[in-house]
Design a protein around this motif. Structure first.
Motif, mmCIF file in Angstrom:
data_model
loop_
_atom_site.group_PDB
_atom_site.id
_atom_site.type_symbol
_atom_site.label_atom_id
_atom_site.label_comp_id
_atom_site.label_asym_id
_atom_site.label_seq_id
_atom_site.Cartn_x
_atom_site.Cartn_y
_atom_site.Cartn_z
ATOM 1 N N ASN A 68 -29.527 31.089 -34.169
ATOM 2 C CA ASN A 68 -30.920 30.267 -34.744
ATOM 3 C C ASN A 68 -30.541 28.632 -34.547
ATOM 4 O O ASN A 68 -31.520 28.000 -34.095
ATOM 5 C CB ASN A 68 -30.580 30.320 -36.498
ATOM 6 N N HIS A 102 -28.433 27.253 -32.042
ATOM 7 C CA HIS A 102 -28.741 27.382 -31.167
ATOM 8 C C HIS A 102 -30.227 26.623 -30.812
ATOM 9 O O HIS A 102 -30.817 25.961 -29.871
ATOM 10 C CB HIS A 102 -28.652 28.368 -30.003
ATOM 11 N N SER A 103 -31.417 27.442 -31.253
ATOM 12 C CA SER A 103 -32.872 27.947 -30.635
ATOM 13 C C SER A 103 -33.074 26.230 -31.454
ATOM 14 O O SER A 103 -33.481 25.334 -30.417
ATOM 15 C CB SER A 103 -33.269 28.474 -31.381
ATOM 16 N N GLU A 129 -32.003 23.530 -29.140
ATOM 17 C CA GLU A 129 -32.426 23.359 -27.377
ATOM 18 C C GLU A 129 -34.238 23.702 -27.495
ATOM 19 O O GLU A 129 -34.323 22.293 -26.734
ATOM 20 C CB GLU A 129 -32.962 25.133 -27.145
ATOM 21 N N LYS A 130 -34.292 23.020 -29.578
ATOM 22 C CA LYS A 130 -36.010 22.594 -29.348
ATOM 23 C C LYS A 130 -35.982 21.267 -29.063
ATOM 24 O O LYS A 130 -37.182 20.491 -28.306
ATOM 25 C CB LYS A 130 -37.409 23.063 -30.614
#
Length: 218
Positions: free
Chosen positions: A122, A124-125, A128-129
């Motif tokens: 979560n 890491h996302s 990335e987002k």
């Protein structure tokens, strides 16, 4: 009584930060000295001629300044002997997150913790987002003693970082998470180290069997 009051003042000052509490406590004691340097008892001091009192206080002030200067010099020499400030903060940065990013997330995780395993994707996302210029995720490996082989896994992540930087460290963290259940069942430290060495060799191109020992202290 004045003697009890002086004692309470000395005790209060002695509890202050070192070395100033120590120096000031010494100062209170010295102010009860005569010009000849004889320390009086706890009884009230005899009358002192004004001229003699001025000489005593002036000498005390000079000694106090000298003591403060010595204390500051010692503190500065200690600072100068410390290690230099590192070029980057401690930890492993995900996807080259910028130090100037407005959102800085520092994560303290144990690679053998099941909750850390669930939370990592979560975080890491999010990075990335929103991108490296907006969010920086920085992970610190924090092994706890009640997780089996947590320390050996933490060493493996550091060895990977020394070998290939942040990207290699996160690659090994992902592999440890993927094999977390199995690693937790290993009883012998040597067996765990052997498994982790093989993991590094399979995950990091060019990592040889000797890489563990060469990069352990990096």
């Amino acid at each position: 009584p004045k003697a009890n009051e002086d004692r309470r003042v000395k005790q209060a000052i002695a509890s202050a930060s070192f070395p100033f509490g120590l120096v000031l406590t010494w100062f209170l004691t010295v102010t009860h000295c005569t010009a000849d340097g004889d320390v009086l008892s706890s009884a009230p001091p005899p009358p002192v001629h004004p001229t003699r009192l001025r000489i005593t206080m002036r000498s005390t002030s000079t000694l106090l300044l000298a003591a403060l200067a010595a204390a500051l010099t010692a503190d500065l020499s200690t600072v100068s002997a410390q290690l230099p400030i590192p070029s980057k903060p401690d930890g492993y940065t995900y996807m080259n997150g910028s130090l100037a990013a407005p959102v800085q997330i520092d994560v303290f995780e144990d690679t053998m913790c099941p909750f850390c395993k669930e939370a990592a994707p979560n975080l890491h996302s999010v990075a990335e987002k929103f991108g490296a210029d907006s969010v920086r995720v920085n992970t610190h490996i924090f092994p706890v003693p009640f997780h089996n082989m947590a320390w050996e896994c933490a060493v493996a992540v550091q060895v990977a970082y020394a070998f290939g930087g942040d990207e290699a460290a996160y690659a090994i963290v992902d592999q440890i998470f993927a094999n977390q259940s199995y690693i937790g069942t290993i009883d012998a430290t040597t067996s765990a180290v052997g498994f982790l060495q093989d993991m590094l060799g399979e995950t990091l191109a060019g990592f040889g069997a000797a890489g563990w020992g060469l990069n352990y202290d990096a």
